[in-house]
Enzyme design. Structure first.
Site, PDB file in Angstrom:
ATOM      1  N   ASN A 110      35.158  34.915  93.305  1.00 42.19           N
ATOM      2  CA  ASN A 110      36.058  34.674  94.476  1.00 42.19           C
ATOM      3  C   ASN A 110      34.785  33.152  94.846  1.00 42.19           C
ATOM      4  OD1 ASN A 110      36.078  34.146  97.598  1.00 42.19           O
ATOM      5  ND2 ASN A 110      35.442  36.238  96.774  1.00 42.19           N
ATOM      6  N   PHE A 114      36.879  29.965 102.745  1.00 44.85           N
ATOM      7  CA  PHE A 114      37.290  30.265 104.124  1.00 44.85           C
ATOM      8  C   PHE A 114      38.865  29.841 104.294  1.00 44.85           C
ATOM      9  CE2 PHE A 114      32.892  31.076 107.221  1.00 44.85           C
ATOM     10  CZ  PHE A 114      33.101  32.060 105.662  1.00 44.85           C
ATOM     11  N   SER A 174      28.351  33.713 103.284  1.00 41.94           N
ATOM     12  CA  SER A 174      29.677  34.083 102.375  1.00 41.94           C
ATOM     13  C   SER A 174      28.918  32.804 101.067  1.00 41.94           C
ATOM     14  CB  SER A 174      30.695  33.129 102.439  1.00 41.94           C
ATOM     15  OG  SER A 174      31.768  32.436 101.763  1.00 41.94           O
ATOM     16  N   ASN A 176      30.651  31.163  99.768  1.00 47.29           N
ATOM     17  CA  ASN A 176      31.211  29.523  98.957  1.00 47.29           C
ATOM     18  C   ASN A 176      31.770  28.231 100.996  1.00 47.29           C
ATOM     19  OD1 ASN A 176      32.518  30.360  97.013  1.00 47.29           O
ATOM     20  ND2 ASN A 176      33.080  32.089  98.610  1.00 47.29           N
ATOM     21  N   THR A 177      30.727  28.905 101.534  1.00 48.92           N
ATOM     22  CA  THR A 177      30.846  28.134 102.113  1.00 48.92           C
ATOM     23  C   THR A 177      29.090  27.072 102.819  1.00 48.92           C
ATOM     24  OG1 THR A 177      32.645  28.278 103.805  1.00 48.92           O
ATOM     25  CG2 THR A 177      31.098  26.866 104.653  1.00 48.92           C
ATOM     26  N   LYS A 216      27.030  40.569 109.193  1.00 55.94           N
ATOM     27  CA  LYS A 216      27.417  40.588 107.938  1.00 55.94           C
ATOM     28  C   LYS A 216      26.533  39.460 106.765  1.00 55.94           C
ATOM     29  CE  LYS A 216      30.648  40.851 104.389  1.00 55.94           C
ATOM     30  NZ  LYS A 216      32.477  41.589 104.006  1.00 55.94           N
ATOM     31  N   ASN A 245      28.278  41.376 101.674  1.00 55.57           N
ATOM     32  CA  ASN A 245      28.482  40.308 101.088  1.00 55.57           C
ATOM     33  C   ASN A 245      28.625  40.143  99.089  1.00 55.57           C
ATOM     34  OD1 ASN A 245      31.132  38.392 101.610  1.00 55.57           O
ATOM     35  ND2 ASN A 245      30.418  37.460 103.078  1.00 55.57           N
TER      36      ASN A 245
END
Length: 338
Positions: A110, A114, A174, A176-177, A216, A245
């Site tokens: 994925n 967010f 994450s 993805n940021t 996390k 994560n």
């Protein structure tokens, strides 16, 4: 209808569409009382972070980003639910497609970014739910907030969700940021943790209630980095750590035609690495704070593996997609017997 049959139908749809359909079905089953007839919460209490959990198996953040499905998910037997990641302002996330299945590896990639309706919306959903169990709220920063100002976003979310949460998770891992994972290390991490702990103390005094904070972390750390993070968590008296994560590593799925899609990989391929991080983290922390283990739990024995490596609780996500609700009680029973 067996879950395998239902899954084969859902997997004919694009992943985000299937997700929406699944969540709607879960909500309808709970509203009709069907979930309560079919699923029973395993009663195996455990106390972690000063909180009494009905059992050790929770839902990881990401499945219910906006806290819109708490009641339906809780009825499936989870010992705790974690919602989010939520950001101060609503944001659409990354362009679609951004969610990919790799069934042959029981994995998911994925790059959601967010996507959520913002913290004020999430609070309204929590207030409208009937759930009175253990609720974690996972907080992050907006994608367009500069990394050097990320602390402001975390503090804003912390203040807003504090009175609604059983515990709060700070997501600095994450992939993805842009720039987010840099907050896991060095002075950036120190400044963030100090600010969070200072605000936590103020809020605890204001509400006359102490809400634990967990951080996390990512699986893509070497031993030295794990030890550095562990020391920072000890130094700033964090209440817990969630490991781990999603991973950027693609070795385990390199045969897949979508292996090189950008984003974080979750599911069975991350199981071993997640457990290794938990084990190293447990040694470095030496009992100073508890670990919540997540990553690749697809069977009850995988949950036990995390507990034996040093976790006190576990969370599931991708395994829930591939195995369905049966995994919840299977994992809870396995951990209770371990």
């Amino acid at each position: 209808m067996s879950y395998a049959t239902l899954q084969s139908l859902l997997f004919r749809f694009e992943p985000e569409t299937a997700h929406s359909l699944s969540m709607s079905a879960i909500d309808m089953a709970e509203a009709a009382g069907l979930s309560q007839l079919i699923y029973r919460q395993v009663n195996a209490p455990v106390e972690v972070m000063g909180i009494q959990f009905p059992n050790a198996v929770g839902l990881a953040a990401g499945l219910d980003k906006n806290a819109e499905h708490i009641d339906g998910l809780a009825a499936l037997g989870f010992g705790f639910i974690e919602v989010g990641t939520v950001t101060p302002r609503p944001q659409p996330g990354n362009p679609k497609p951004r969610l990919f299945r790799i069934p042959e590896h029981q994995a998911i990639i994925n790059r959601m970014g967010f996507n959520n309706q913002g913290v004020d919306y999430l609070i309204k959903q929590v207030d409208n739910s009937r759930f009175d169990g253990v609720l974690g709220i996972n907080i992050g920063k907006n994608f367009d907030t500069p990394v050097e100002r990320a602390t402001d976003d975390y503090l804003l979310c912390l203040r807003k969700v504090y009175s609604r949460a059983s515990y709060i998770t700070v997501n600095v891992s994450s992939p993805n940021t842009p720039g987010l994972r840099s907050l896991q290390f060095g002075e950036s991490l120190n400044q963030l943790l100090q600010a969070l702990k200072d605000e936590q103390a103020r809020l605890a005094d204001y509400y006359s209630r102490y809400v634990p904070i967990a951080v996390k972390i990512a699986p893509d750390m070497d031993q030295e980095e794990i030890e550095m993070v562990a020391q920072a968590l000890i130094n700033y008296r964090l209440d817990g750590v969630i490991a781990t994560n999603t991973t950027l590593d693609r070795k385990a799925v390199q045969s897949s035609p979508i292996a090189q899609e950008a984003g974080g990989l979750s599911g069975t391929p991350v199981r071993r690495r997640s457990t290794q991080v938990i084990s190293s983290l447990a040694k470095a922390l030496d009992g100073a704070l508890p670990i919540i283990g997540v990553g690749g739990i697809g069977e009850g024995r995988d949950a036990v593996e995390k507990i034996r490596a040093g976790a006190s609780l576990v969370q599931i996500y991708s395994g829930f997609i591939y195995r369905g609700p049966a995994l919840i009680s299977e994992a809870a029973k396995a951990v209770a017997k371990a």
